[in-house]
Design a protein around this motif. Sequence first.
Motif, mmCIF file in Angstrom:
data_model
loop_
_atom_site.group_PDB
_atom_site.id
_atom_site.type_symbol
_atom_site.label_atom_id
_atom_site.label_comp_id
_atom_site.label_asym_id
_atom_site.label_seq_id
_atom_site.Cartn_x
_atom_site.Cartn_y
_atom_site.Cartn_z
ATOM 1 N N ALA A 1 64.362 95.006 98.584
ATOM 2 C CA ALA A 1 63.636 93.841 98.192
ATOM 3 C C ALA A 1 62.130 93.962 98.179
ATOM 4 N N GLN A 2 61.699 94.409 99.204
ATOM 5 C CA GLN A 2 60.017 94.725 99.468
ATOM 6 C C GLN A 2 59.429 95.722 98.577
ATOM 7 N N VAL A 3 60.277 96.569 97.833
ATOM 8 C CA VAL A 3 59.967 97.703 97.131
ATOM 9 C C VAL A 3 59.908 96.856 95.664
ATOM 10 N N ALA A 4 60.858 96.133 95.355
ATOM 11 C CA ALA A 4 60.912 95.187 94.403
ATOM 12 C C ALA A 4 59.808 94.327 94.208
ATOM 13 N N ARG A 5 59.483 93.597 95.168
ATOM 14 C CA ARG A 5 58.385 92.657 95.263
ATOM 15 C C ARG A 5 57.140 93.476 94.846
ATOM 16 N N ASP A 6 56.914 94.538 95.534
ATOM 17 C CA ASP A 6 55.391 95.359 95.190
ATOM 18 C C ASP A 6 55.630 95.996 93.724
ATOM 19 N N VAL A 7 56.719 96.272 93.294
ATOM 20 C CA VAL A 7 56.665 96.723 91.737
ATOM 21 C C VAL A 7 56.237 95.434 90.753
ATOM 22 N N ILE A 8 56.863 94.464 90.948
ATOM 23 C CA ILE A 8 56.521 93.115 90.126
ATOM 24 C C ILE A 8 55.054 92.839 90.550
ATOM 25 N N LYS A 9 54.504 92.813 91.704
ATOM 26 C CA LYS A 9 53.154 92.407 92.029
ATOM 27 C C LYS A 9 52.176 93.171 91.217
ATOM 28 N N VAL A 10 52.221 94.642 91.730
ATOM 29 C CA VAL A 10 51.362 95.808 91.170
ATOM 30 C C VAL A 10 51.596 95.795 89.616
ATOM 31 N N GLY A 11 52.767 95.757 89.228
ATOM 32 C CA GLY A 11 52.943 95.884 87.667
ATOM 33 C C GLY A 11 52.170 94.702 86.989
ATOM 34 N N ASP A 12 52.339 93.565 87.388
ATOM 35 C CA ASP A 12 51.790 92.294 86.766
ATOM 36 C C ASP A 12 50.196 92.494 86.769
ATOM 37 N N ALA A 13 49.592 93.101 87.855
ATOM 38 C CA ALA A 13 48.214 93.123 87.829
ATOM 39 C C ALA A 13 47.757 94.356 87.136
ATOM 40 N N TYR A 14 48.614 95.223 86.895
ATOM 41 C CA TYR A 14 48.174 96.529 86.003
ATOM 42 C C TYR A 14 48.234 96.023 84.583
ATOM 43 N N THR A 15 49.292 95.167 84.508
ATOM 44 C CA THR A 15 49.415 94.935 83.020
ATOM 45 C C THR A 15 48.291 94.110 82.581
ATOM 46 N N ASN B 1 45.911 104.269 95.766
ATOM 47 C CA ASN B 1 46.038 104.560 94.273
ATOM 48 C C ASN B 1 47.238 105.099 93.485
ATOM 49 N N ALA B 2 47.737 106.151 94.451
ATOM 50 C CA ALA B 2 48.864 106.952 93.950
ATOM 51 C C ALA B 2 50.098 106.154 93.964
ATOM 52 N N TRP B 3 50.171 105.379 95.022
ATOM 53 C CA TRP B 3 51.466 104.545 95.175
ATOM 54 C C TRP B 3 51.495 103.556 94.209
ATOM 55 N N ASN B 4 50.415 102.763 93.884
ATOM 56 C CA ASN B 4 50.339 101.864 92.917
ATOM 57 C C ASN B 4 50.707 102.333 91.435
ATOM 58 N N GLU B 5 50.304 103.580 91.198
ATOM 59 C CA GLU B 5 50.608 104.150 90.015
ATOM 60 C C GLU B 5 52.207 104.486 89.896
ATOM 61 N N LEU B 6 52.692 104.978 90.974
ATOM 62 C CA LEU B 6 53.997 105.101 91.116
ATOM 63 C C LEU B 6 55.018 103.714 90.831
ATOM 64 N N LEU B 7 54.267 102.550 91.463
ATOM 65 C CA LEU B 7 55.136 101.244 91.138
ATOM 66 C C LEU B 7 54.827 100.848 89.847
ATOM 67 N N VAL B 8 53.525 101.099 89.055
ATOM 68 C CA VAL B 8 53.466 100.772 87.593
ATOM 69 C C VAL B 8 54.306 101.559 86.797
ATOM 70 N N GLU B 9 54.806 102.814 86.989
ATOM 71 C CA GLU B 9 55.699 103.381 86.392
ATOM 72 C C GLU B 9 57.381 102.945 86.487
ATOM 73 N N LEU B 10 57.638 102.474 87.693
ATOM 74 C CA LEU B 10 58.781 101.740 87.779
ATOM 75 C C LEU B 10 58.867 100.544 87.170
ATOM 76 N N ASN B 11 57.809 99.797 86.712
ATOM 77 C CA ASN B 11 57.783 98.566 86.051
ATOM 78 C C ASN B 11 57.816 98.639 84.582
ATOM 79 N N ARG B 12 57.584 99.949 84.151
ATOM 80 C CA ARG B 12 57.513 100.047 82.565
ATOM 81 C C ARG B 12 58.930 100.252 82.098
#
Length: 266
Positions: A71-85, A255-266
């Motif tokens: 659940a926490q990882v999923a929330r991070d994926v969405i949060k960072v994904g939205d910000a990077y989008t 920075n690297a962690w956020n990039e990883l989360l963004v890849e999951l969101n794509r």
Amino acid sequence: PTLALGIDASGAKTGANVFQQATNQIKSAGQQASKATNEVVKEIQSIGVVSKATAYTMGLLGGAFAALSLAQVARDVIKVGDAYTLLDARLKLATGSTVNATAAHKALLSIAQESSAGFEEVSSLYIRLAQNSQKLGLSTKDLEGITRTITEALAVSGATATETAASLLQLGQAMSSGTLNGDEFKSISEQFPKLLDIISAATGTAREELKKMGSEGQLSTRVIVQSIQDQSDVVHTQFTAMGDTVGKATTRMQNAWNELLVELNR
């Protein structure tokens, strides 16, 4: 007579398979993050800035990444994904195309990692510069060079991650407004005095005179940009002579962690 019911479970199976794939992806992200953390620990140990006990603690932190709740990882994926989008959309507007935005994203991530600055703050500064690029006659290479010099200057000044983020924000606003004065000048003088040193050296103006220049509207975006370009080699030499720190390594890891989360969101 007996009533026979036929249940087609194919839809449920498909849904279960999709969920399982997503779960595996998230678990994989945690494992990759753990590996990234271990790499940072090795890097920090190599420069001798932390004790074995601290490195051990960070190693435990790496293990914790792998055990993060779905659940926490999923929330991070969405949060960072939205910000990077949103950030990539702004880059597309600033650079004129998706291809250019993708190239800019890659270049800015490299700058952020090499200077140990937050990717989002570095990108926001670049975008504000790009919005004035035509008026200032700046190429993509120029924009990247100016952005790199600014982030290196912040590192040379010893700014913390918080101070770096605030300085990049204030400087970006000054670039948008066209001049550095008022509250923005005050903030820069307190959190990023190195920039005033750069302008002073490039223009041959005493530091104490810069505030007056700012109040008179003479510290224009053009003056700031030209000063940064003029002093880029000096700043880079100072930057390469600096050592690494735990704080810098932590920023790079984020920075690297956020990039990883963004890849999951794509």
